[in-house]
Design a protein around this motif. Structure first.
Motif, PDB file in Angstrom:
ATOM      1  N   VAL A 137       0.872  -1.177   0.000  1.00 47.19           N
ATOM      2  CA  VAL A 137       0.000   0.000   0.000  1.00 47.19           C
ATOM      3  C   VAL A 137       0.910   1.228   0.000  1.00 47.19           C
ATOM      4  N   TYR A 138       0.628   2.172  -0.878  1.00 48.68           N
ATOM      5  CA  TYR A 138       1.435   3.383  -0.972  1.00 48.68           C
ATOM      6  C   TYR A 138       0.713   4.545  -0.291  1.00 48.68           C
ATOM      7  N   PHE A 139       1.327   5.067   0.766  1.00 50.74           N
ATOM      8  CA  PHE A 139       0.816   6.260   1.435  1.00 50.74           C
ATOM      9  C   PHE A 139       1.467   7.473   0.773  1.00 50.74           C
ATOM     10  N   VAL A 140       0.650   8.382   0.291  1.00 53.46           N
ATOM     11  CA  VAL A 140       1.156   9.526  -0.473  1.00 53.46           C
ATOM     12  C   VAL A 140       0.716  10.830   0.193  1.00 53.46           C
ATOM     13  N   GLY A 141       1.681  11.703   0.453  1.00 54.03           N
ATOM     14  CA  GLY A 141       1.366  13.033   0.952  1.00 54.03           C
ATOM     15  C   GLY A 141       0.851  13.892  -0.188  1.00 54.03           C
ATOM     16  N   ALA A 142      -0.364  14.406  -0.047  1.00 54.90           N
ATOM     17  CA  ALA A 142      -1.014  15.154  -1.130  1.00 54.90           C
ATOM     18  C   ALA A 142      -0.541  16.593  -1.241  1.00 54.90           C
ATOM     19  N   GLY A 143       0.191  17.068  -0.229  1.00 49.36           N
ATOM     20  CA  GLY A 143       0.568  18.472  -0.227  1.00 49.36           C
ATOM     21  C   GLY A 143      -0.489  19.319   0.458  1.00 49.36           C
ATOM     22  N   PRO A 144      -0.260  20.641   0.542  1.00 44.34           N
ATOM     23  CA  PRO A 144      -1.128  21.513   1.336  1.00 44.34           C
ATOM     24  C   PRO A 144      -2.421  21.944   0.666  1.00 44.34           C
ATOM     25  N   GLY A 145      -2.541  21.753  -0.640  1.00 45.45           N
ATOM     26  CA  GLY A 145      -3.776  22.191  -1.307  1.00 45.45           C
ATOM     27  C   GLY A 145      -3.606  22.370  -2.795  1.00 45.45           C
ATOM     28  N   ASP A 146      -2.630  23.161  -3.187  1.00 47.93           N
ATOM     29  CA  ASP A 146      -2.369  23.370  -4.607  1.00 47.93           C
ATOM     30  C   ASP A 146      -2.030  22.012  -5.237  1.00 47.93           C
TER      31      ASP A 146
ATOM     32  N   MET B 140      -8.215  -1.650   1.837  1.00 48.14           N
ATOM     33  CA  MET B 140      -6.840  -1.793   1.364  1.00 48.14           C
ATOM     34  C   MET B 140      -6.492  -3.259   1.133  1.00 48.14           C
ATOM     35  N   ALA B 141      -6.789  -4.100   2.139  1.00 48.13           N
ATOM     36  CA  ALA B 141      -6.409  -5.516   2.082  1.00 48.13           C
ATOM     37  C   ALA B 141      -7.109  -6.234   0.937  1.00 48.13           C
ATOM     38  N   THR B 142      -8.387  -5.991   0.784  1.00 48.44           N
ATOM     39  CA  THR B 142      -9.138  -6.632  -0.300  1.00 48.44           C
ATOM     40  C   THR B 142      -8.562  -6.248  -1.651  1.00 48.44           C
TER      41      THR B 142
ATOM     42  N   GLY C 209      -0.449  12.415  10.612  1.00 48.96           N
ATOM     43  CA  GLY C 209      -0.912  11.638   9.480  1.00 48.96           C
ATOM     44  C   GLY C 209      -1.562  10.313   9.822  1.00 48.96           C
ATOM     45  N   SER C 210      -1.419   9.852  11.072  1.00 57.12           N
ATOM     46  CA  SER C 210      -2.018   8.581  11.510  1.00 57.12           C
ATOM     47  C   SER C 210      -1.581   7.396  10.657  1.00 57.12           C
ATOM     48  N   ILE C 211      -0.370   7.472  10.079  1.00 56.47           N
ATOM     49  CA  ILE C 211       0.037   6.344   9.242  1.00 56.47           C
ATOM     50  C   ILE C 211       0.551   5.181  10.077  1.00 56.47           C
ATOM     51  N   ARG C 212       1.010   5.457  11.304  1.00 55.69           N
ATOM     52  CA  ARG C 212       1.540   4.344  12.097  1.00 55.69           C
ATOM     53  C   ARG C 212       0.456   3.312  12.374  1.00 55.69           C
ATOM     54  N   GLU C 213      -0.718   3.770  12.798  1.00 50.16           N
ATOM     55  CA  GLU C 213      -1.776   2.822  13.134  1.00 50.16           C
ATOM     56  C   GLU C 213      -2.244   2.053  11.901  1.00 50.16           C
ATOM     57  N   GLN C 214      -2.266   2.727  10.756  1.00 48.90           N
ATOM     58  CA  GLN C 214      -2.637   2.036   9.527  1.00 48.90           C
ATOM     59  C   GLN C 214      -1.572   1.002   9.136  1.00 48.90           C
ATOM     60  N   GLY C 215      -0.314   1.396   9.278  1.00 49.26           N
ATOM     61  CA  GLY C 215       0.776   0.479   8.974  1.00 49.26           C
ATOM     62  C   GLY C 215       0.804  -0.728   9.889  1.00 49.26           C
ATOM     63  N   GLU C 216       0.516  -0.510  11.181  1.00 54.69           N
ATOM     64  CA  GLU C 216       0.485  -1.616  12.147  1.00 54.69           C
ATOM     65  C   GLU C 216      -0.605  -2.614  11.782  1.00 54.69           C
TER      66      GLU C 216
ATOM     67  N   PHE D  70       3.933  -1.509   3.435  1.00 53.46           N
ATOM     68  CA  PHE D  70       3.557  -0.210   2.870  1.00 53.46           C
ATOM     69  C   PHE D  70       4.800   0.607   2.567  1.00 53.46           C
ATOM     70  N   CYS D  71       4.614   1.622   1.744  1.00 53.16           N
ATOM     71  CA  CYS D  71       5.680   2.547   1.381  1.00 53.16           C
ATOM     72  C   CYS D  71       5.139   3.960   1.529  1.00 53.16           C
ATOM     73  N   SER D  72       5.942   4.859   2.081  1.00 50.45           N
ATOM     74  CA  SER D  72       5.522   6.245   2.283  1.00 50.45           C
ATOM     75  C   SER D  72       6.182   7.169   1.267  1.00 50.45           C
ATOM     76  N   VAL D  73       5.383   8.051   0.694  1.00 45.68           N
ATOM     77  CA  VAL D  73       5.883   9.056  -0.239  1.00 45.68           C
ATOM     78  C   VAL D  73       5.606  10.431   0.383  1.00 45.68           C
ATOM     79  N   PRO D  74       6.650  11.169   0.751  1.00 45.83           N
ATOM     80  CA  PRO D  74       6.435  12.425   1.469  1.00 45.83           C
ATOM     81  C   PRO D  74       5.723  13.473   0.628  1.00 45.83           C
TER      82      PRO D  74
END
Length: 257
Positions: A10-19, A73-75, A95-102, A111-115
């Protein structure tokens, strides 16, 4: 040649601030190839979804709980689909990614994180300022006021305010009066400059400037009560000093005075 990604992750991607142009190139490439996108609909700019390929399944997570998100995600991973979890700003801040990753790890899914570009960086760009002004401030405190999500007692606004350094306060503008009170009690003079930036880098961005003496009233008048950062510190003031790095009289490894 387009990048290729592993559909077993699963790829976690930071969307940025808005633009939508402030997403990273890697984030864009993932969005354009993903089969399933789970996005934080209450926070991200939905124009980012225009980067998704035709036929991609886009799911707004605003109404989903953690278990439902993980199940989706799993399905998807188990059926060989490339999954992107699109979250606001940068993943490393609130970002609450730790709980999702756990939870994914319990299912044997990596999972892989993209800042991404955080809103505190977007806010600084809106103002045209830097948090680390030579001889004024060389540190930045990123924090929030305790609310439904508690903060450790040692990380109170008062304790950080004692340093009188640059501060970016997330998720607290709805209690701007209490924020001001705590900052002043902690040691900031009431004359300290403050800027409140609503929806940094969005088309409807709004900036309110003042001091700790008057910012609460201004924010209330402006009707800002969410999706805004509170920036505090002398870095917003008139005093500044030039960096030694580019001083003609300053020698370093690459240049002699």
């Amino acid at each position: 040649m387009p990048a290729t990604f592993d559909p077993s992750l699963v790829y976690f991607v930071g969307a940025g601030p808005g633009d939508p142009e402030l997403i990273t190139l890697k984030g864009y490439n993932l969005l354009s190839q993903a089969d399933v996108i789970i996005y934080a609909g209450s926070l991200i700019n939905k124009d980012l979804l225009h980067y998704c390929k035709k036929g991609a399944a886009c799911h707004d997570s605003a109404s989903l709980n953690l278990g439902e998100i993980i199940d989706l995600m799993a399905t998807s991973v188990h059926t060989g689909k490339l999954v992107v979890r699109l979250q606001t700003g940068d993943l490393s801040l609130y970002g609450s990614i730790r709980e999702q990753g756990e939870e994914l790890g319990k299912l044997g899914i990596g999972f892989c994180s993209v800042p991404g570009v955080s809103s505190f960086l977007g806010a600084a760009s809106e103002l045209g300022v830097e948090y680390t002004v030579p001889e004024i401030s060389q540190s930045l405190v990123i924090t929030r006021m305790s609310g439904r999500t508690p903060t450790p007692e040692r990380e109170s606004l008062e304790s950080f305010a004692a340093h009188q350094t640059s501060m970016a306060i997330f998720l607290s503008v709805q209690e701007i009066g209490e924020v001001v009170e705590r900052l002043v009690n902690g040691g900031y003079p009431v004359s300290t400059p403050v800027a409140v930036v609503y929806k940094a880098t969005w088309p409807d961005c709004q900036v309110v400037k003042g001091t700790l003496a008057d910012i609460a009233a201004q924010v209330t008048t402006a009707g800002i009560h969410k999706t805004a950062l509170i920036l505090v510190g002398a870095f917003l003031g008139d005093e500044y000093h030039y960096s030694k790095l580019y001083d003609a009289g300053f020698s370093h490894e690459y240049r002699q005075a």
